[in-house]
Each structure stands twice: as C-alpha cells, then as structure tokens.
Design a protein around this motif. Structure first.
Motif, PDB file in Angstrom:
ATOM      1  N   TRP A   1       1.388  14.457  44.623  1.00  0.00           N
ATOM      2  CA  TRP A   1       0.359  13.489  44.231  1.00  0.00           C
ATOM      3  C   TRP A   1       0.353  12.346  45.224  1.00  0.00           C
ATOM      4  O   TRP A   1       1.417  11.951  45.706  1.00  0.00           O
ATOM      5  CB  TRP A   1       0.687  12.959  42.823  1.00  0.00           C
ATOM      6  CG  TRP A   1      -0.277  11.913  42.353  1.00  0.00           C
ATOM      7  CD1 TRP A   1      -1.429  12.102  41.684  1.00  0.00           C
ATOM      8  CD2 TRP A   1      -0.137  10.489  42.518  1.00  0.00           C
ATOM      9  NE1 TRP A   1      -2.040  10.909  41.421  1.00  0.00           N
ATOM     10  CE2 TRP A   1      -1.266   9.902  41.930  1.00  0.00           C
ATOM     11  CE3 TRP A   1       0.809   9.652  43.114  1.00  0.00           C
ATOM     12  CZ2 TRP A   1      -1.476   8.518  41.900  1.00  0.00           C
ATOM     13  CZ3 TRP A   1       0.611   8.278  43.099  1.00  0.00           C
ATOM     14  CH2 TRP A   1      -0.519   7.729  42.505  1.00  0.00           C
ATOM     15  N   PRO A   2      -0.772  11.804  45.612  1.00  0.00           N
ATOM     16  CA  PRO A   2      -2.132  12.053  45.107  1.00  0.00           C
ATOM     17  C   PRO A   2      -2.915  13.083  45.905  1.00  0.00           C
ATOM     18  O   PRO A   2      -4.112  13.237  45.687  1.00  0.00           O
ATOM     19  CB  PRO A   2      -2.770  10.672  45.249  1.00  0.00           C
ATOM     20  CG  PRO A   2      -2.160  10.134  46.502  1.00  0.00           C
ATOM     21  CD  PRO A   2      -0.728  10.634  46.504  1.00  0.00           C
TER      22      PRO A   2
ATOM     23  N   ASP B   1      -1.061  16.128  39.559  1.00  0.00           N
ATOM     24  CA  ASP B   1      -1.043  14.845  38.852  1.00  0.00           C
ATOM     25  C   ASP B   1       0.377  14.396  38.528  1.00  0.00           C
ATOM     26  O   ASP B   1       0.610  13.670  37.564  1.00  0.00           O
ATOM     27  CB  ASP B   1      -1.869  14.926  37.565  1.00  0.00           C
ATOM     28  CG  ASP B   1      -1.353  15.986  36.604  1.00  0.00           C
ATOM     29  OD1 ASP B   1      -0.415  16.727  36.983  1.00  0.00           O
ATOM     30  OD2 ASP B   1      -1.876  16.076  35.478  1.00  0.00           O
TER      31      ASP B   1
ATOM     32  N   HIS C   1       2.377  12.014  39.056  1.00  0.00           N
ATOM     33  CA  HIS C   1       2.492  10.638  39.548  1.00  0.00           C
ATOM     34  C   HIS C   1       3.709   9.914  38.988  1.00  0.00           C
ATOM     35  O   HIS C   1       3.954   8.753  39.314  1.00  0.00           O
ATOM     36  CB  HIS C   1       1.230   9.845  39.231  1.00  0.00           C
ATOM     37  CG  HIS C   1       0.719  10.047  37.834  1.00  0.00           C
ATOM     38  ND1 HIS C   1       1.420   9.648  36.715  1.00  0.00           N
ATOM     39  CD2 HIS C   1      -0.424  10.628  37.381  1.00  0.00           C
ATOM     40  CE1 HIS C   1       0.722   9.954  35.638  1.00  0.00           C
ATOM     41  NE2 HIS C   1      -0.394  10.563  36.006  1.00  0.00           N
TER      42      HIS C   1
ATOM     43  N   GLN D   1       3.872   9.867  33.454  1.00  0.00           N
ATOM     44  CA  GLN D   1       3.509  10.562  32.221  1.00  0.00           C
ATOM     45  C   GLN D   1       4.299   9.981  31.045  1.00  0.00           C
ATOM     46  O   GLN D   1       5.519   9.817  31.120  1.00  0.00           O
ATOM     47  CB  GLN D   1       3.797  12.064  32.346  1.00  0.00           C
ATOM     48  CG  GLN D   1       2.861  12.787  33.294  1.00  0.00           C
ATOM     49  CD  GLN D   1       3.283  12.705  34.746  1.00  0.00           C
ATOM     50  OE1 GLN D   1       4.226  12.001  35.096  1.00  0.00           O
ATOM     51  NE2 GLN D   1       2.581  13.428  35.602  1.00  0.00           N
TER      52      GLN D   1
ATOM     53  N   THR E   1      -9.451   6.621  47.304  1.00  0.00           N
ATOM     54  CA  THR E   1      -9.465   6.784  45.847  1.00  0.00           C
ATOM     55  C   THR E   1     -10.546   5.890  45.274  1.00  0.00           C
ATOM     56  O   THR E   1     -11.136   5.065  45.982  1.00  0.00           O
ATOM     57  CB  THR E   1      -8.096   6.439  45.238  1.00  0.00           C
ATOM     58  OG1 THR E   1      -8.068   6.853  43.858  1.00  0.00           O
ATOM     59  CG2 THR E   1      -7.825   4.935  45.298  1.00  0.00           C
TER      60      THR E   1
END
Length: 272
Positions: A18-19, A23, A25, A28, A261
């Motif tokens: 990621w990115p 996902d 990252h 979570q 992004t």
C-alpha cells in the motif's frame, strides 16, 4: 550471522504494498476522526461541547429556536470523548484516518460541501500539486510538539511502511528539501528557526501542517508561549489534523502533495 539478519531471511519482505496496491495500510480496526450527523442532535443538549477540550465543537444560534453544533475537525484531537457522551449518536466513531486537506475550510463542517476547486481556494494556497517525477525530500521541523507526531514520523522509515520505496526521503538540510513538514503549535522560541528554515528552502516549496497542534494550536495553543498553528506564519499547502496523525495519514498527506491520491474530506464531511 546476526539475529536481525536471520530474522530478515526467515520472514522475507515485510513491507506493505500500500498505497501502490492493496489496502494493507496498517490502520485496520483503529478509530479515526468521528462522524457528525446534525439530524440526530437533541434540543438543548451540549454534552459534546462540554466534553471537547480543544473547542472543536461549539454552539451558535441557528434558525428559529434551534441551536446547532459548529464542528471544526482542524481542532479535533480524536480523543473520542464526543462519541462517548453524545446521547443520540450525532457523533459516532469511524475508522476514517485520511483527513489531510488542501483547504483549511474543508475541515469545518458545512451543510453543503464546497466543490473541489472552491474548497482549495478557501483556506489553502490554491496551488496545484507539483508533478514530481523523481524523489521528494522532506525537512521536518518540530515547532514545539509533545513528540507524539515525531513517534509516528519515525514509523515511516520502519520495515512495514518503508517510505523510501515511494521515492520519499527525509533530509537534514532545508536547502535540499521540497516539503517543510511542521509539527507543534509554533512556540515563540521556534518561530524564528521555523521561518529561517522556510526561507532556506529552494522554490518551489510546500508546507504540511502535521497534527492538530500545527493546524490550529491543539490543547496548548494560544498561551503565553505558543501560537495557534501555522496559519498566519507560513503558507500551508496541506492540513493534517490528528493527535497524532498515524503514519498512513502522513503518507496520504505527502501523496496529496505529489498529486498521487485524492482528498477524502470536503466541507467537514468524511467520505463513506
């Protein structure tokens, strides 16, 4: 063979993709900026404002006899107290951590969010992201922080995030820096060194207000020794609230500078 060499050989590459893809990252299950739904507000209730230590939530007279909360996520330290005391769920927990914006007004809740172009012009520099084709170099200045933001910045270079894989590096010299990343409310003692660092950077240069202290002053802003963040001190290109913002949020802010992004909050409304 050293222990760490053996550990690396047996575990392989632990860096997230990621990115660039996926996902993973690392955030979570972590609580992010609260959500606000004024339709659920209860008349004559100000429990959220009473609990908010940074005055991110205030009340002003609305239409008729109604009183509506005014919410400024740029002052929020993400303590979740508003979600804990709200009796109706008007403030609720969320997992949204990517709250960097290019316009300060986008951190203030509004009935009708501004369009992308309008929101940048309202409170930000209004500059389009620079199309960096090679590396991006960052000069970090601690302008009076508690070091919470610094602990998250250090994590950017750990094996999981490995910021270098994106061509982004920290530099000790402002003369080699593209981005000035500032933490802290800008204390009186650090105002001069901060301005000197900015002046030493070559053009074009970009500024990220990292953490709620740099965005608005945070808990200690406005006292005899501290300012109220970067506004009025330096032109800010990206505002990133949080106390502290996590490593993924800082990476998202850096990618905003790179134009790699999209902004995820407009008019104070979190993307769903």
């Amino acid at each position: 063979m050293s222990l760490w060499t053996w550990f690396g050989l047996t575990n392989g590459n632990v860096s997230t993709e990621w990115p660039l893809k996926g996902d993973a990252h690392g955030q979570q299950g972590v609580l992010g900026m609260p959500r606000y739904d004024p339709a659920k507000c209860q008349d004559a209730c100000d429990a959220c404002a009473q609990a908010c230590v940074t005055h991110a939530i205030t009340f002003a007279p609305g239409s008729g006899a109604q009183v509506r909360a005014e919410v400024d996520w740029g002052r929020c330290i993400v303590c979740q107290r508003c979600t804990e005391v709200c009796p109706t769920g008007a403030f609720s927990p969320s997992a949204e951590w990517a709250v960097g914006v290019t316009g300060r007004d986008d951190l203030v809740w509004a009935e009708a969010p501004a369009s992308g172009a309008a929101s940048v012009a309202a409170g930000g520099t209004g500059r389009a992201p620079r199309p960096f084709r090679r590396s991006l170099h960052i000069r970090h200045v601690d302008a009076g922080s508690c070091n919470g933001c610094e602990s998250e910045l250090q994590a950017l270079n750990n094996p999981f995030y490995n910021l270098h894989r994106l061509g982004i590096f920290f530099t000790a010299s402002p003369r080699f820096a593209d981005v000035l990343l500032v933490t802290g409310p800008v204390t009186q003692a650090m105002r001069g060194p901060l301005l000197a660092t900015y002046e030493a950077m070559p053009d074009p240069k970009w500024v990220i207000a990292t953490g709620t202290c740099a965005v608005s002053g945070g808990v200690t802003g406005g006292n005899y020794a501290s300012g109220n963040g970067l506004d009025g001190v330096l032109p800010v290109d990206v505002y990133l609230p949080g106390c502290p913002p996590n490593p993924a949020a800082i990476m998202h802010a850096l990618l905003l500078i790179l134009g790699r992004t999209e902004q995820r909050i407009r008019g104070g409304r979190l993307e769903r």
